[in-house]
Design a protein around this motif. Structure first.
Motif: not given
Lengths: 138, 178
Positions: B24-25, B28, B38, B41-42, B45-47, B49
């Motif tokens: 994650e860090p 990001a 920003e 980014r959620d 990140f989910q995509e 993962c």
């Protein structure tokens, strides 16, 4: 050259130093991602890439075997030719045989005919060239 | 990380938490450096993962994990960039104000912001992967789908362009900071 290297080193050092440090993981974001993964349908990939692959190992072994047999075939020393027992030939008999082949009347006749034919062909060719050359000039 | 990925590939979904926490860090920061706002980014990140989870079976545990994960995340980001590209009819193109700010308008607190304002995105990305993420040229080549030699050449050009831009604008303060 030295100045360039110095600039490059300085630039690399500044870029490395100025890179923002890693922060701690955001638990909310991690949780959301884990939930999404948990909700995803099972991918069904158990041990699809588990080394070592049996198939790949077998293929490698087969390739090695083929290579080794190829090398063995190439390196094999040729077997000494087996000599058949031959009857001794006397020099006088050999000379007589050779003489009979060379001095045979049929051979002489055929060679003479061949030479005549060649002479005729050359004559025809010379005439044809001469005529052709003159036709071009005239 | 490799162990966790192996466990995920074996069907243990809970093991993915370790991977997500470690990534994650880093992701990001990577997304932020490459211009992802920003708010997005959620999703990215989910995509990422989700793709990593689905690709867990194809991960070769003998290879380093981070470049592999970065490759996946980078592709997700490129897709996002492509989808975000504004499309305007040619007749109306002149009426659209340019969002891109000039280099002087950017608040250049550090050399990375200075570089982002002046270098092409590809060059900036390579510089970031090399000096920000500390990847080797071979790893960068794997992440970006180029050859190692090509990456070295592009890195050399990017450095030269940045040095030239610094010299041209008289911004020697960055180099004097050491």
């Amino acid at each position: 050259m030295q100045k360039k290297q110095h600039t490059r080193d300085a630039l690399e050092a500044v870029l490395r130093q100025a890179a923002p440090a890693l922060r701690k993981a955001d638990p909310t974001r991690v949780e959301a991602a884990c939930e999404r993964v948990a909700a995803a349908p099972s991918a069904g990939f158990a041990n699809t890439c588990e080394p070592p692959h049996l198939g790949r190992l077998l293929a490698r072994a087969a390739a090695c075997l083929v290579l080794a047999s190829g090398i063995a075939v190439l390196m094999r020393t040729p077997a000494a030719p087996t000599r058949l027992p031959t009857a001794p030939i006397s020099t006088a008999e050999l000379a007589r045989t050779f003489d009979s082949v060379v001095n045979a009347p049929s051979l002489e006749t055929s060679l003479t005919t061949e030479a005549d034919d060649l002479t005729d062909d050359f004559t025809d060719l010379t005439i044809a060239i001469k005529n052709h050359a003159f036709s071009l000039i005239l | 990380m490799r162990q966790a990925m192996r466990a995920v590939a074996a069907g243990d979904r809970n093991a993915f938490r370790t991977i997500a926490e470690a990534l994650e860090p880093r992701l990001a920061r990577f997304f932020a450096q490459l211009g992802v706002p920003e708010t997005d980014r959620d999703d990215l990140f989910q995509e990422s993962c989700l793709r990593l989870y689905h690709a867990a079976g194809s991960y070769d545990a003998r290879r380093p994990f981070l470049p592999w994960a970065m490759t996946v995340a980078r592709r997700v980001m490129l897709n996002w960039h492509r989808a975000c590209k504004p499309t305007v009819a040619l007749e109306e193109a002149d009426a659209v104000p340019s969002k891109q700010q000039g280099p002087s308008a950017a608040a250049e607190a550090d050399i990375w912001q200075f570089a982002r304002a002046r270098l092409p995105r590809e060059a900036y990305e390579l510089l970031w992967l090399c000096y920000g993420e500390d990847f080797e040229p071979a790893e960068i080549a794997a992440v970006t789908g180029r050859t190692g030699v090509h990456v070295r050449v592009l890195l050399h050009r990017a450095r030269a362009a940045l040095a030239q831009a610094l010299e041209k604008s008289g911004e020697t303060r960055f180099l004097k900071k050491r």
